[in-house]
Design a protein around this motif. Structure first.
Motif, PDB file in Angstrom:
ATOM      1  N   ALA A 110       0.800  -1.227   0.000  1.00 46.65           N
ATOM      2  CA  ALA A 110       0.000   0.000   0.000  1.00 46.65           C
ATOM      3  C   ALA A 110       0.836   1.283   0.000  1.00 46.65           C
ATOM      4  CB  ALA A 110      -0.972  -0.011   1.174  1.00 46.65           C
ATOM      5  N   PRO A 111       1.838   1.437   0.872  1.00 42.48           N
ATOM      6  CA  PRO A 111       2.616   2.685   0.861  1.00 42.48           C
ATOM      7  C   PRO A 111       3.391   2.908  -0.434  1.00 42.48           C
ATOM      8  CG  PRO A 111       2.980   1.453   2.896  1.00 42.48           C
ATOM      9  CD  PRO A 111       2.273   0.542   1.951  1.00 42.48           C
ATOM     10  N   LEU A 112       3.693   1.839  -1.154  1.00 44.33           N
ATOM     11  CA  LEU A 112       4.484   1.958  -2.378  1.00 44.33           C
ATOM     12  C   LEU A 112       3.675   2.587  -3.507  1.00 44.33           C
ATOM     13  CD1 LEU A 112       6.378  -1.473  -2.341  1.00 44.33           C
ATOM     14  CD2 LEU A 112       7.113   0.726  -1.425  1.00 44.33           C
ATOM     15  N   PHE A 113       2.360   2.561  -3.401  1.00 48.83           N
ATOM     16  CA  PHE A 113       1.512   3.189  -4.413  1.00 48.83           C
ATOM     17  C   PHE A 113       1.314   4.675  -4.150  1.00 48.83           C
ATOM     18  CE2 PHE A 113       0.213  -1.218  -5.243  1.00 48.83           C
ATOM     19  CZ  PHE A 113       0.195  -1.218  -6.623  1.00 48.83           C
ATOM     20  N   PRO A 118       7.852   8.664   1.862  1.00 52.17           N
ATOM     21  CA  PRO A 118       9.296   8.981   1.874  1.00 52.17           C
ATOM     22  C   PRO A 118      10.129   7.793   1.400  1.00 52.17           C
ATOM     23  CG  PRO A 118       8.252   9.675   3.921  1.00 52.17           C
ATOM     24  CD  PRO A 118       7.233   8.856   3.179  1.00 52.17           C
ATOM     25  N   GLU A 119      11.247   8.085   0.782  1.00 52.78           N
ATOM     26  CA  GLU A 119      12.091   7.049   0.204  1.00 52.78           C
ATOM     27  C   GLU A 119      12.577   6.058   1.260  1.00 52.78           C
ATOM     28  OE1 GLU A 119      13.464   4.736  -2.560  1.00 52.78           O
ATOM     29  OE2 GLU A 119      12.370   6.578  -3.008  1.00 52.78           O
ATOM     30  N   LEU A 120      12.825   6.534   2.467  1.00 53.00           N
ATOM     31  CA  LEU A 120      13.292   5.656   3.535  1.00 53.00           C
ATOM     32  C   LEU A 120      12.237   4.597   3.863  1.00 53.00           C
ATOM     33  CD1 LEU A 120      15.683   5.234   5.474  1.00 53.00           C
ATOM     34  CD2 LEU A 120      14.461   6.638   7.147  1.00 53.00           C
ATOM     35  N   ILE A 121      10.987   5.021   3.939  1.00 47.51           N
ATOM     36  CA  ILE A 121       9.898   4.082   4.215  1.00 47.51           C
ATOM     37  C   ILE A 121       9.681   3.155   3.020  1.00 47.51           C
ATOM     38  CG2 ILE A 121       7.408   3.881   4.641  1.00 47.51           C
ATOM     39  CD1 ILE A 121       7.607   6.447   6.262  1.00 47.51           C
ATOM     40  N   LYS A 125       9.825  -0.917   3.149  1.00 45.12           N
ATOM     41  CA  LYS A 125       8.715  -1.769   2.736  1.00 45.12           C
ATOM     42  C   LYS A 125       9.154  -2.770   1.669  1.00 45.12           C
ATOM     43  CE  LYS A 125       5.472  -0.076   5.357  1.00 45.12           C
ATOM     44  NZ  LYS A 125       4.877  -0.900   6.444  1.00 45.12           N
ATOM     45  N   GLN A 126      10.007  -2.326   0.759  1.00 43.73           N
ATOM     46  CA  GLN A 126      10.507  -3.241  -0.279  1.00 43.73           C
ATOM     47  C   GLN A 126      11.333  -4.358   0.336  1.00 43.73           C
ATOM     48  OE1 GLN A 126      12.505  -0.556  -2.996  1.00 43.73           O
ATOM     49  NE2 GLN A 126      10.690  -0.370  -4.283  1.00 43.73           N
TER      50      GLN A 126
END
Length: 203
Positions: A110-113, A118-121, A125-126
């Motif tokens: 979900a956060p990747l969409f 932020p890039e750190l998060i 997640k990845q």
């Protein structure tokens, strides 16, 4: 029955299971941004949670949450063997996979969409997703499907969620068993029908 869906969203898993089960359903497209159906109905009056899928039953009642809808549809046609029988240990294994895909894979995508993440998060997640996919890779290295040699509703859900990887820059090419799994599922006639119906493939 009607299935409220958004193209390529988690509702695709329910759509695939319906087609694999041979259940005729009417598709109703939902616009996520406006929260309205294709005919202009406020989707929040159908599902106050605002999420797809929603299955409208023939009696006018609604069933929400993908794992529940998937099992309901599959149980409606037990002869298609898309879920093990209730009470069997293999049924609990199916639910174990559905729970894992729902709570661990689905939620971490979900956060990747969200472009504002932020890039750190995003990187964190990845990393979590790769850890989970390594676990799935081990399972699929020794068997074709999540429950063994029989395609199940859980495979439809894994296929749907894993399709999101290419949209968020998650490169799964180093995981050959998962790559082969995605190709096997995509090659199933009913899956192809679902993808075509949602505009995700060109005939």
């Amino acid at each position: 029955m009607k299935l409220y869906y958004s193209p390529g969203a988690c509702s695709l898993a329910s759509h695939i299971v319906a087609r694999e089960a041979g259940i005729a359903i009417e598709l109703v497209k939902v616009d996520f941004s406006s929260k309205r159906t294709q005919v202009g109905i406020d989707f929040l009056t159908i599902n106050p949670k605002g999420n797809v899928p929603v299955l409208e039953l023939d009696d006018g009642s609604f069933l929400t949450e993908g794992p529940a809808i998937i099992q309901f549809l599959a149980d409606s046609k037990p002869e298609r063997d898309l879920v093990p029988r209730n009470g069997a240990m293999s049924r609990y294994r199916l639910q174990e996979w559905l729970g894992f895909i729902n709570s661990d894979l689905h939620t971490n995508y979900a956060p990747l969409f969200n472009p504002a993440t932020p890039e750190l998060i995003r990187s964190a997640k990845q990393e979590v997703l790769f850890k989970y996919y390594a676990f799935i890779e081990r399972s699929l290295t020794s068997q074709q499907w999540l429950l063994g040699e029989q395609f199940s509703a859980a495979d439809a859900y894994l296929f749907t969620v894993t399709n999101w990887a290419r949209h968020v820059g998650l490169d799964l090419s180093r995981l050959p068993a998962i790559t082969a799994f995605q190709q096997r599922v995509a090659g199933r006639p009913q899956v192809r029908e679902a993808l075509l119906a949602e505009g995700l493939l060109r005939d």
